[in-house]
Scaffold this motif. Structure first.
Motif, PDB file in Angstrom:
ATOM      1  N   MET A 194      42.336  46.652  38.234  1.00 13.11           N
ATOM      2  CA  MET A 194      43.367  47.678  38.159  1.00 13.11           C
ATOM      3  C   MET A 194      44.503  47.397  39.131  1.00 13.11           C
ATOM      4  O   MET A 194      45.665  47.601  38.816  1.00 13.11           O
ATOM      5  CB  MET A 194      42.774  49.057  38.464  1.00 13.11           C
ATOM      6  CG  MET A 194      41.704  49.535  37.491  1.00 13.11           C
ATOM      7  SD  MET A 194      42.289  49.710  35.791  1.00 13.11           S
ATOM      8  CE  MET A 194      43.492  51.008  35.973  1.00 13.11           C
ATOM      9  N   VAL A 195      44.161  46.929  40.313  1.00 13.31           N
ATOM     10  CA  VAL A 195      45.167  46.707  41.358  1.00 13.31           C
ATOM     11  C   VAL A 195      45.929  45.405  41.134  1.00 13.31           C
ATOM     12  O   VAL A 195      47.159  45.361  41.244  1.00 13.31           O
ATOM     13  CB  VAL A 195      44.503  46.717  42.745  1.00 13.31           C
ATOM     14  CG1 VAL A 195      45.517  46.373  43.838  1.00 13.31           C
ATOM     15  CG2 VAL A 195      43.860  48.063  43.021  1.00 13.31           C
ATOM     16  N   GLY A 212      37.726  39.197  37.628  1.00 14.99           N
ATOM     17  CA  GLY A 212      36.683  40.214  37.595  1.00 14.99           C
ATOM     18  C   GLY A 212      36.078  40.408  38.966  1.00 14.99           C
ATOM     19  O   GLY A 212      36.193  39.548  39.850  1.00 14.99           O
ATOM     20  N   LEU A 213      35.441  41.560  39.164  1.00 12.96           N
ATOM     21  CA  LEU A 213      34.821  41.891  40.447  1.00 12.96           C
ATOM     22  C   LEU A 213      33.529  42.657  40.189  1.00 12.96           C
ATOM     23  O   LEU A 213      33.426  43.453  39.250  1.00 12.96           O
ATOM     24  CB  LEU A 213      35.775  42.742  41.283  1.00 12.96           C
ATOM     25  CG  LEU A 213      35.280  43.275  42.637  1.00 12.96           C
ATOM     26  CD1 LEU A 213      36.425  43.320  43.642  1.00 12.96           C
ATOM     27  CD2 LEU A 213      34.674  44.679  42.490  1.00 12.96           C
ATOM     28  N   TYR A 214      32.520  42.377  41.059  1.00 15.66           N
ATOM     29  CA  TYR A 214      31.271  43.131  41.004  1.00 15.66           C
ATOM     30  C   TYR A 214      30.881  43.525  42.419  1.00 15.66           C
ATOM     31  O   TYR A 214      30.817  42.673  43.313  1.00 15.66           O
ATOM     32  CB  TYR A 214      30.145  42.303  40.374  1.00 15.66           C
ATOM     33  CG  TYR A 214      28.873  43.093  40.156  1.00 15.66           C
ATOM     34  CD1 TYR A 214      28.670  43.778  38.966  1.00 15.66           C
ATOM     35  CD2 TYR A 214      27.900  43.179  41.150  1.00 15.66           C
ATOM     36  CE1 TYR A 214      27.514  44.525  38.764  1.00 15.66           C
ATOM     37  CE2 TYR A 214      26.748  43.930  40.956  1.00 15.66           C
ATOM     38  CZ  TYR A 214      26.565  44.594  39.760  1.00 15.66           C
ATOM     39  OH  TYR A 214      25.432  45.342  39.570  1.00 15.66           O
ATOM     40  N   GLY A 215      30.648  44.819  42.626  1.00 11.82           N
ATOM     41  CA  GLY A 215      30.222  45.333  43.923  1.00 11.82           C
ATOM     42  C   GLY A 215      28.767  45.746  43.863  1.00 11.82           C
ATOM     43  O   GLY A 215      28.382  46.576  43.034  1.00 11.82           O
ATOM     44  N   GLY A 254      21.681  50.543  40.067  1.00 12.63           N
ATOM     45  CA  GLY A 254      22.919  51.167  39.615  1.00 12.63           C
ATOM     46  C   GLY A 254      23.484  52.202  40.557  1.00 12.63           C
ATOM     47  O   GLY A 254      24.501  52.816  40.244  1.00 12.63           O
ATOM     48  N   ASN A 255      22.853  52.422  41.711  1.00 11.51           N
ATOM     49  CA  ASN A 255      23.322  53.448  42.638  1.00 11.51           C
ATOM     50  C   ASN A 255      24.413  52.908  43.551  1.00 11.51           C
ATOM     51  O   ASN A 255      24.166  52.045  44.385  1.00 11.51           O
ATOM     52  CB  ASN A 255      22.154  53.980  43.477  1.00 11.51           C
ATOM     53  CG  ASN A 255      21.237  54.879  42.677  1.00 11.51           C
ATOM     54  OD1 ASN A 255      21.652  55.461  41.677  1.00 11.51           O
ATOM     55  ND2 ASN A 255      19.990  54.979  43.100  1.00 11.51           N
ATOM     56  N   ASN A 256      25.606  53.441  43.398  1.00 10.31           N
ATOM     57  CA  ASN A 256      26.770  53.029  44.188  1.00 10.31           C
ATOM     58  C   ASN A 256      27.113  51.559  43.985  1.00 10.31           C
ATOM     59  O   ASN A 256      27.224  50.784  44.929  1.00 10.31           O
ATOM     60  CB  ASN A 256      26.561  53.328  45.672  1.00 10.31           C
ATOM     61  CG  ASN A 256      27.876  53.381  46.434  1.00 10.31           C
ATOM     62  OD1 ASN A 256      28.941  53.240  45.855  1.00 10.31           O
ATOM     63  ND2 ASN A 256      27.795  53.569  47.737  1.00 10.31           N
ATOM     64  N   ARG A 257      27.282  51.191  42.743  1.00 13.56           N
ATOM     65  CA  ARG A 257      27.778  49.857  42.414  1.00 13.56           C
ATOM     66  C   ARG A 257      29.113  50.004  41.672  1.00 13.56           C
ATOM     67  O   ARG A 257      29.447  51.089  41.175  1.00 13.56           O
ATOM     68  CB  ARG A 257      26.802  49.074  41.561  1.00 13.56           C
ATOM     69  CG  ARG A 257      26.637  49.604  40.142  1.00 13.56           C
ATOM     70  CD  ARG A 257      25.796  48.677  39.291  1.00 13.56           C
ATOM     71  NE  ARG A 257      25.569  49.239  37.958  1.00 13.56           N
ATOM     72  CZ  ARG A 257      24.911  48.609  36.994  1.00 13.56           C
ATOM     73  NH1 ARG A 257      24.394  47.407  37.220  1.00 13.56           N
ATOM     74  NH2 ARG A 257      24.739  49.174  35.816  1.00 13.56           N
ATOM     75  N   ALA A 258      29.863  48.922  41.588  1.00 12.46           N
ATOM     76  CA  ALA A 258      31.158  48.942  40.910  1.00 12.46           C
ATOM     77  C   ALA A 258      31.384  47.618  40.204  1.00 12.46           C
ATOM     78  O   ALA A 258      30.896  46.573  40.659  1.00 12.46           O
ATOM     79  CB  ALA A 258      32.284  49.197  41.907  1.00 12.46           C
ATOM     80  N   TYR A 259      32.104  47.665  39.107  1.00 14.44           N
ATOM     81  CA  TYR A 259      32.553  46.426  38.477  1.00 14.44           C
ATOM     82  C   TYR A 259      33.869  46.673  37.756  1.00 14.44           C
ATOM     83  O   TYR A 259      34.162  47.792  37.322  1.00 14.44           O
ATOM     84  CB  TYR A 259      31.495  45.830  37.538  1.00 14.44           C
ATOM     85  CG  TYR A 259      30.905  46.758  36.514  1.00 14.44           C
ATOM     86  CD1 TYR A 259      31.479  46.935  35.263  1.00 14.44           C
ATOM     87  CD2 TYR A 259      29.722  47.441  36.792  1.00 14.44           C
ATOM     88  CE1 TYR A 259      30.890  47.747  34.311  1.00 14.44           C
ATOM     89  CE2 TYR A 259      29.131  48.273  35.858  1.00 14.44           C
ATOM     90  CZ  TYR A 259      29.723  48.425  34.614  1.00 14.44           C
ATOM     91  OH  TYR A 259      29.147  49.252  33.683  1.00 14.44           O
ATOM     92  N   SER A 260      34.660  45.635  37.686  1.00 13.02           N
ATOM     93  CA  SER A 260      35.968  45.750  37.052  1.00 13.02           C
ATOM     94  C   SER A 260      36.410  44.397  36.514  1.00 13.02           C
ATOM     95  O   SER A 260      35.899  43.353  36.919  1.00 13.02           O
ATOM     96  CB  SER A 260      37.013  46.272  38.051  1.00 13.02           C
ATOM     97  OG  SER A 260      37.221  45.338  39.091  1.00 13.02           O
ATOM     98  N   ALA A 261      37.368  44.435  35.607  1.00 14.21           N
ATOM     99  CA  ALA A 261      37.930  43.215  35.021  1.00 14.21           C
ATOM    100  C   ALA A 261      39.365  43.497  34.613  1.00 14.21           C
ATOM    101  O   ALA A 261      39.733  44.644  34.315  1.00 14.21           O
ATOM    102  CB  ALA A 261      37.116  42.755  33.807  1.00 14.21           C
ATOM    103  N   GLY A 262      40.182  42.454  34.612  1.00 19.19           N
ATOM    104  CA  GLY A 262      41.574  42.624  34.224  1.00 19.19           C
ATOM    105  C   GLY A 262      42.192  41.315  33.778  1.00 19.19           C
ATOM    106  O   GLY A 262      41.656  40.233  34.060  1.00 19.19           O
ATOM    107  N   LEU A 284      37.768  49.574  35.104  1.00 19.67           N
ATOM    108  CA  LEU A 284      37.038  49.800  36.349  1.00 19.67           C
ATOM    109  C   LEU A 284      35.938  50.821  36.103  1.00 19.67           C
ATOM    110  O   LEU A 284      36.165  51.838  35.432  1.00 19.67           O
ATOM    111  CB  LEU A 284      37.980  50.342  37.428  1.00 19.67           C
ATOM    112  CG  LEU A 284      37.342  50.950  38.681  1.00 19.67           C
ATOM    113  CD1 LEU A 284      36.660  49.874  39.518  1.00 19.67           C
ATOM    114  CD2 LEU A 284      38.381  51.696  39.515  1.00 19.67           C
ATOM    115  N   GLN A 285      34.739  50.544  36.643  1.00 15.15           N
ATOM    116  CA  GLN A 285      33.656  51.516  36.553  1.00 15.15           C
ATOM    117  C   GLN A 285      32.929  51.620  37.884  1.00 15.15           C
ATOM    118  O   GLN A 285      32.589  50.610  38.508  1.00 15.15           O
ATOM    119  CB  GLN A 285      32.654  51.139  35.459  1.00 15.15           C
ATOM    120  CG  GLN A 285      31.509  52.135  35.339  1.00 15.15           C
ATOM    121  CD  GLN A 285      30.744  52.032  34.050  1.00 15.15           C
ATOM    122  OE1 GLN A 285      31.327  51.733  33.005  1.00 15.15           O
ATOM    123  NE2 GLN A 285      29.449  52.275  34.089  1.00 15.15           N
TER     124      GLN A 285
END
Length: 259
Positions: A1-2, A52-55, A64-72, A87-88
């Motif tokens: 997103m950024v 892409g990013l994976y936290g 799945g508790n307090n994780r993040a992933y995004s792509a652009g 972003l999720q």
């Protein structure tokens, strides 16, 4: 997103924080960081870039508790650019050692702000959108659409934000530029708390003039007006205080130096 979609918006390019969409609900202003993450950004393939990013959650038995992933992705061809991103965030409050500890729970993050206003807890945030801009000589015009969905633990309810933005910037001289942006935000499902509305609307207008003193230093003056409708509280992002009258105006000026 950024990295990819943000530059298509006013706040993610020339406008700055006050031009953000309500509560920075789509994070185009980069209002929180993602910890414990890995990130990939591609090379430029004839104008196409992507990443892409994976936290990680860092919780045994709670993947799945307090994780993040995004792509652009973004594609540029001469004066034309187009971008899309997703972003999720999952259970951002459930795990103190996860990817967004100390960031998404800050007062400036959309999930925390919206949760506090509706009296609930955000279980999942999903944000996606597309944007584009086109340069015509000294004028660059653009637009973006984003949608953010905040699913609450309580009652399995969801608040949905649709943001529609148009923006333009005109370079009168190599040093002097004028910018303008308008965003219409439509909100539905804002009903977890007993005093919240099911359907609210925001109209936001912004103007900015910027003068470059050198390659790294510029001065600017800007004004942003947000009109909140149907019982919504106006709050230009970055003010940290809502207006009691449904409308809010911010006027500011400053000097910026890039190190």
């Amino acid at each position: 997103m950024v990295d990819y979609l943000g530059p298509m918006t006013a706040n993610g390019s020339w406008g700055g924080t006050y031009f953000s969409h309500p509560f920075d609900n789509d994070n185009t202003n980069n209002s929180f960081r993602v910890n414990n993450s890995v990130k990939y950004q591609s090379a430029n393939y004839s104008g196409l870039t992507f990443g892409g990013l994976y936290g990680f959650s860092n919780q045994a038995g709670g993947f799945g508790n307090n994780r993040a992933y995004s792509a652009g992705a973004q594609y540029a061809n001469g004066p034309f650019k187009i971008a899309a991103a997703y972003l999720q965030l999952q259970n951002p409050y459930s795990n103190g050692s996860g990817n967004t500890t100390g960031s998404i729970t800050d007062t400036g993050s959309a999930a925390n702000t919206i949760a506090s206003k509706v009296g609930g807890t955000v279980q999942t945030q999903r944000t996606y959108g597309v944007g584009a801009n086109y340069a015509i000589g000294p004028v660059t015009v653009g637009g973006a659409w984003t949608q953010s969905r905040f699913q609450f633990v309580e009652g399995d309810s969801t608040a949905r934000f649709n943001n529609y933005e148009v923006n333009a910037r005109y370079a009168l001289t190599p040093a002097l530029a004028l910018g303008a942006a308008y965003t219409y935000t439509d909100v539905k499902g804002y009903t977890t708390g007993v005093n919240n509305n099911d359907h609210m609307k925001f109209h936001q207008f912004g103007l900015q003039t910027d003068y470059a003193l050198s390659k790294r230093t510029d001065i600017y003056a800007e004004g942003v007006v947000q009109l909140a409708k149907q019982g919504a509280e106006a709050q230009v992002y970055g003010t940290n205080a809502n207006s009691v009258h449904g409308n809010q105006v911010v006027v500011t000026t400053g000097i910026r130096h890039r190190f």
